[in-house]
Design an enzyme around this catalytic site. Structure first.
Site, mmCIF file in Angstrom:
data_model
loop_
_atom_site.group_PDB
_atom_site.id
_atom_site.type_symbol
_atom_site.label_atom_id
_atom_site.label_comp_id
_atom_site.label_asym_id
_atom_site.label_seq_id
_atom_site.Cartn_x
_atom_site.Cartn_y
_atom_site.Cartn_z
ATOM 1 N N ARG A 145 34.372 6.962 32.272
ATOM 2 C CA ARG A 145 35.011 6.043 33.452
ATOM 3 C C ARG A 145 34.247 5.958 34.664
ATOM 4 O O ARG A 145 34.402 5.000 35.405
ATOM 5 C CB ARG A 145 36.565 6.412 33.497
ATOM 6 C CG ARG A 145 37.635 6.333 32.329
ATOM 7 C CD ARG A 145 38.968 6.893 32.486
ATOM 8 N NE ARG A 145 38.698 8.293 32.347
ATOM 9 C CZ ARG A 145 39.641 9.248 32.475
ATOM 10 N NH1 ARG A 145 40.928 8.839 32.905
ATOM 11 N NH2 ARG A 145 39.687 10.431 32.051
ATOM 12 N N GLN B 263 29.632 23.569 25.880
ATOM 13 C CA GLN B 263 30.540 23.095 25.031
ATOM 14 C C GLN B 263 29.639 21.981 24.435
ATOM 15 O O GLN B 263 29.534 20.834 25.037
ATOM 16 C CB GLN B 263 31.659 22.324 25.769
ATOM 17 C CG GLN B 263 32.810 21.944 24.764
ATOM 18 C CD GLN B 263 33.987 21.121 25.674
ATOM 19 O OE1 GLN B 263 33.820 20.838 26.761
ATOM 20 N NE2 GLN B 263 35.129 21.166 24.982
ATOM 21 N N ASN C 212 50.281 17.627 37.085
ATOM 22 C CA ASN C 212 49.571 18.966 36.867
ATOM 23 C C ASN C 212 48.344 18.791 37.582
ATOM 24 O O ASN C 212 47.460 17.867 37.373
ATOM 25 C CB ASN C 212 49.518 19.172 35.465
ATOM 26 C CG ASN C 212 48.328 20.217 34.984
ATOM 27 O OD1 ASN C 212 48.028 20.885 35.719
ATOM 28 N ND2 ASN C 212 47.444 19.687 33.742
ATOM 29 N N ARG D 99 11.013 13.142 61.880
ATOM 30 C CA ARG D 99 10.815 13.916 60.681
ATOM 31 C C ARG D 99 10.964 15.122 60.328
ATOM 32 O O ARG D 99 10.775 15.905 61.481
ATOM 33 C CB ARG D 99 9.503 12.983 59.981
ATOM 34 C CG ARG D 99 9.877 11.527 59.654
ATOM 35 C CD ARG D 99 8.648 10.705 59.145
ATOM 36 N NE ARG D 99 8.279 11.591 57.943
ATOM 37 C CZ ARG D 99 6.875 11.453 57.583
ATOM 38 N NH1 ARG D 99 6.046 10.599 58.315
ATOM 39 N NH2 ARG D 99 6.684 12.259 56.433
ATOM 40 N N ALA E 196 -7.580 3.909 77.295
ATOM 41 C CA ALA E 196 -6.948 2.911 76.344
ATOM 42 C C ALA E 196 -8.129 2.331 75.312
ATOM 43 O O ALA E 196 -9.155 1.980 75.570
ATOM 44 C CB ALA E 196 -6.356 1.613 77.081
ATOM 45 N N ARG F 97 -15.040 3.933 73.008
ATOM 46 C CA ARG F 97 -14.865 2.635 72.663
ATOM 47 C C ARG F 97 -16.175 1.638 72.709
ATOM 48 O O ARG F 97 -16.889 2.245 73.921
ATOM 49 C CB ARG F 97 -13.970 1.770 73.076
ATOM 50 C CG ARG F 97 -13.845 1.604 74.731
ATOM 51 C CD ARG F 97 -12.483 1.081 75.320
ATOM 52 N NE ARG F 97 -12.769 0.941 76.588
ATOM 53 C CZ ARG F 97 -11.809 1.307 77.502
ATOM 54 N NH1 ARG F 97 -10.569 1.828 77.142
ATOM 55 N NH2 ARG F 97 -12.086 1.096 78.808
HETATM 56 C C1 UD1 Z 1 43.557 16.882 33.109
HETATM 57 C C2 UD1 Z 1 44.713 17.164 32.474
HETATM 58 C C3 UD1 Z 1 45.986 16.549 33.251
HETATM 59 C C4 UD1 Z 1 45.769 16.775 34.643
HETATM 60 C C5 UD1 Z 1 44.441 16.450 35.129
HETATM 61 C C6 UD1 Z 1 44.391 16.764 36.694
HETATM 62 C C7 UD1 Z 1 44.493 18.230 30.389
HETATM 63 C C8 UD1 Z 1 44.698 17.861 28.795
HETATM 64 N N1 UD1 Z 1 44.799 16.984 31.063
HETATM 65 O O1 UD1 Z 1 43.344 15.302 32.751
HETATM 66 O O2 UD1 Z 1 46.987 17.339 32.873
HETATM 67 O O3 UD1 Z 1 46.924 16.116 35.525
HETATM 68 O O4 UD1 Z 1 43.394 17.101 34.382
HETATM 69 O O5 UD1 Z 1 43.073 15.873 37.143
HETATM 70 O O6 UD1 Z 1 43.816 19.227 30.275
HETATM 71 N N2 UD1 Z 1 36.386 18.623 30.266
HETATM 72 C C9 UD1 Z 1 35.275 19.498 29.568
HETATM 73 N N3 UD1 Z 1 35.420 19.459 28.244
HETATM 74 C C10 UD1 Z 1 36.396 18.397 27.456
HETATM 75 C C11 UD1 Z 1 37.309 17.574 28.291
HETATM 76 C C12 UD1 Z 1 37.122 17.771 29.701
HETATM 77 O O7 UD1 Z 1 34.902 20.295 30.300
HETATM 78 O O8 UD1 Z 1 36.121 18.463 26.318
HETATM 79 C C13 UD1 Z 1 36.354 18.947 31.729
HETATM 80 C C14 UD1 Z 1 35.974 17.702 32.537
HETATM 81 O O9 UD1 Z 1 34.839 17.601 32.996
HETATM 82 C C15 UD1 Z 1 36.830 17.619 33.881
HETATM 83 C C16 UD1 Z 1 38.234 18.495 33.151
HETATM 84 O O10 UD1 Z 1 37.712 19.245 32.175
HETATM 85 O O11 UD1 Z 1 36.435 18.360 35.101
HETATM 86 C C17 UD1 Z 1 39.346 17.663 33.230
HETATM 87 O O12 UD1 Z 1 39.069 16.511 32.193
HETATM 88 P P1 UD1 Z 1 39.607 15.078 32.102
HETATM 89 O O13 UD1 Z 1 39.135 14.511 30.873
HETATM 90 O O14 UD1 Z 1 39.076 14.683 33.447
HETATM 91 O O15 UD1 Z 1 41.042 15.411 32.142
HETATM 92 P P2 UD1 Z 1 42.206 14.452 32.848
HETATM 93 O O16 UD1 Z 1 42.433 13.447 31.874
HETATM 94 O O17 UD1 Z 1 41.986 13.820 34.060
#
Ligand code: UD1
Ligand code: CA
Length: 458
Positions: free
Chosen positions: A16, A73, A171, A334, A424, A441
């Site tokens: 996004r 991951q 959350n 700089r 100059a 000069r």
């Molecule tokens: C998540 C929470 C939501 C909470 C919100 C707060 C879950 C299912 N949802 O939603 O309840 O209100 O955060 O900001 O946990 N990431 C990974 N691997 C993945 C997916 C995500 O490393 O497979 C990381 C993302 O880079 C990010 C974080 O986890 O830093 C949260 O993931 P994101 O997809 O932003 O979750 P939200 O939809 O915001």
């Protein structure tokens, strides 16, 4: 007994954000969100940190440069799946507590983290989720409670009923787990939800079902839970961070009559009665004394600036500027420069990798690079130190009280002795002894009657 540790989720692409970088590299006040989160964990006293990388892990690894452990991951199957990648790290902290943080929520602060841990330990909870009530809960997981206020589960936006969507307690994504409980519950997560992902948030429901204690720690600071999934939210986080920083500087005595375009990173120090004018950005590492006027429209990065300095439309990086220096309008300092007390540098002057002694004046249209300039020197308009021969840089030395005539070229390496003058228009290629006048000069010839003789008279 093992020490508490933190896992930071940072694998997401941030679709996004419409960016080629990992989302957690998006900046709030010029600092990647991941660094805000790491700093908060460290400030909360957590030393062992594991970052879950994923999308463009190479960029993130380079950025982290070994500051934390990392696990990769390979496929992004949700926040629960991300935590699963750290299972060895979690197992290594058996008996302790694990803090989970989202790398895209930069305002989770050390105090909230510590207070939540205290509650988590007092309650001997299996899991403690940091929540907050926000004005616009859209997109966040909702904290669902029963009529008595008992925490039941977290429901994600995609799975929420209209009734649940009205809940404004959300959350934050920041939660404490007992490490052993976490190791166990990760194996029980399923991906049978609207998005087909392993949601970490499902742990609440599972653990409560097993009769364990799960708490919500409701933060009083609603900003602590904010995350950025889009550039619009990123802008909102920047505005919040900017306003907070400016308020702190004002309360410490800085005079910021108008905040238009004024951005100051929170790590800077600004003395009392120093005025910051619109369009001014003061970045990482700046320490500015009292009674200065900085701006309008200046960009200062990593500089130490004394008292009573004026920087009007100045760009300055990585340099030291002493008391009473009067710089600008339109000048550039700089890196690696040291500008002495009461120096004046006027419009269209550039100083690079040079020291300028006290009370020296460089008033207009002059380049001083790789030079050691004494005090009380006067530069005429249009002076250039020609420091580069196409292969190497060379230094120019100008001793105290020299007078450099307008449009002098100083071909380095070259030394102008104390009190010497250059005429100059000179191109100085050889050292000038103290007290001498150097003229370098061609001598002028005037041709009598030339205009008339050549038929040019009007
Ligand atoms: C998540 C929470 C939501 C909470 C919100 C707060 C879950 C299912 N949802 O939603 O309840 O209100 O955060 O900001 O946990 N990431 C990974 N691997 C993945 C997916 C995500 O490393 O497979 C990381 C993302 O880079 C990010 C974080 O986890 O830093 C949260 O993931 P994101 O997809 O932003 O979750 P939200 O939809 O915001
Ligand atoms: Ca998020």
């Amino acid at each position: 007994m093992n020490k508490n540790a933190a896992v930071i989720l940072a694998g997401g692409q941030g679709t996004r954000m419409k960016s080629d970088k990992p989302k957690v590299m998006a900046e709030v006040l010029f600092k990647p969100m991941i660094d805000w989160v790491i700093d908060a964990a460290k400030e909360a006293g957590i030393e062992d940190i594991c970052v879950v990388t994923g999308y463009r892990a190479d960029l993130l690894e380079t950025h982290l440069a070994g500051r934390t452990q990392t696990v990769h991951q390979a496929e992004r199957l949700g926040t629960g799946h991300a935590v699963m990648q750290a299972k060895e790290f979690i197992a290594a902290h058996a008996g302790a507590n694990i803090l989970i943080l989202n790398g895209d929520a930069p305002f989770a602060d050390a105090k909230t983290i510590r207070d939540a841990l205290a509650q988590h330990e007092n309650a001997q909870a299996a899991q403690t989720v940091i929540s907050a009530c926000v004005e616009n809960p859209y997109g966040y997981g909702r904290i669902v409670r029963d009529a008595q206020g008992k925490f039941l589960c977290i429901t994600e936006e995609a799975s929420a009923t209209e009734e649940v969507k009205k809940i404004n307690e959300i959350n934050s994504g920041v939660m404490w787990f007992n490490a052993d409980v976490l190791s166990d519950v990760l194996g029980k997560l399923k991906n049978d939800n609207a998005k087909g992902e392993y949601y970490l948030t499902d742990t609440v429901d599972i653990l409560l079902g097993e009769g364990k204690t799960v708490c919500a720690f409701t933060s009083e600071n609603p900003d602590a839970v904010l995350g950025a999934n889009t550039r619009v939210q990123l802008h909102e986080l920047n505005e919040i961070a900017r306003r907070k920083a400016l308020e702190k500087f004002m309360l410490d005595g800085a005079d910021i009559p108008f905040t238009d375009g004024v951005i100051i990173t929170p790590d800077c120090v600004i003395g009392a009665d120093t005025q910051i004018l619109p369009g001014t950005i003061i970045r990482e590492g700046c320490v500015i004394g009292n009674n200065c006027v900085i701006g309008p429209s200046s960009l200062i990065t990593d500089c130490r600036i004394g008292n009573g300095c004026v920087l009007n439309r100045v760009q300055a990086e990585n340099s030291v500027i002493d008391d009473g220096a009067d710089l600008g309008p339109f000048m550039h300092v700089r890196p690696n420069s040291h500008i002495g007390k009461n120096v004046h540098c006027g419009n269209f002057t550039e100083i690079k990798n040079s020291t300028i002694g006290d009370k020296t004046s460089v008033s207009h249209l002059t380049y001083v690079g790789d030079s050691d300039v004494g005090s009380g020197v006067n530069f005429g308009c249009g002076t250039v130190t020609t420091n580069y021969d196409g292969l190497r840089k060379h230094r120019t030395v100008i001793e105290d009280h020299c007078f450099i005539g307008c449009n002098t070229n100083l071909v380095a390496p070259v030394r102008i002795g104390k009190n010497a003058y250059t005429a100059a228009g000179s191109t100085i290629t050889e050292d000038v002894p103290p007290m001498h006048l150097a003229i370098a000069r061609a001598r002028q010839t005037n041709k009598e009657g030339w205009v008339e003789k050549t038929g040019r008279k009007k």
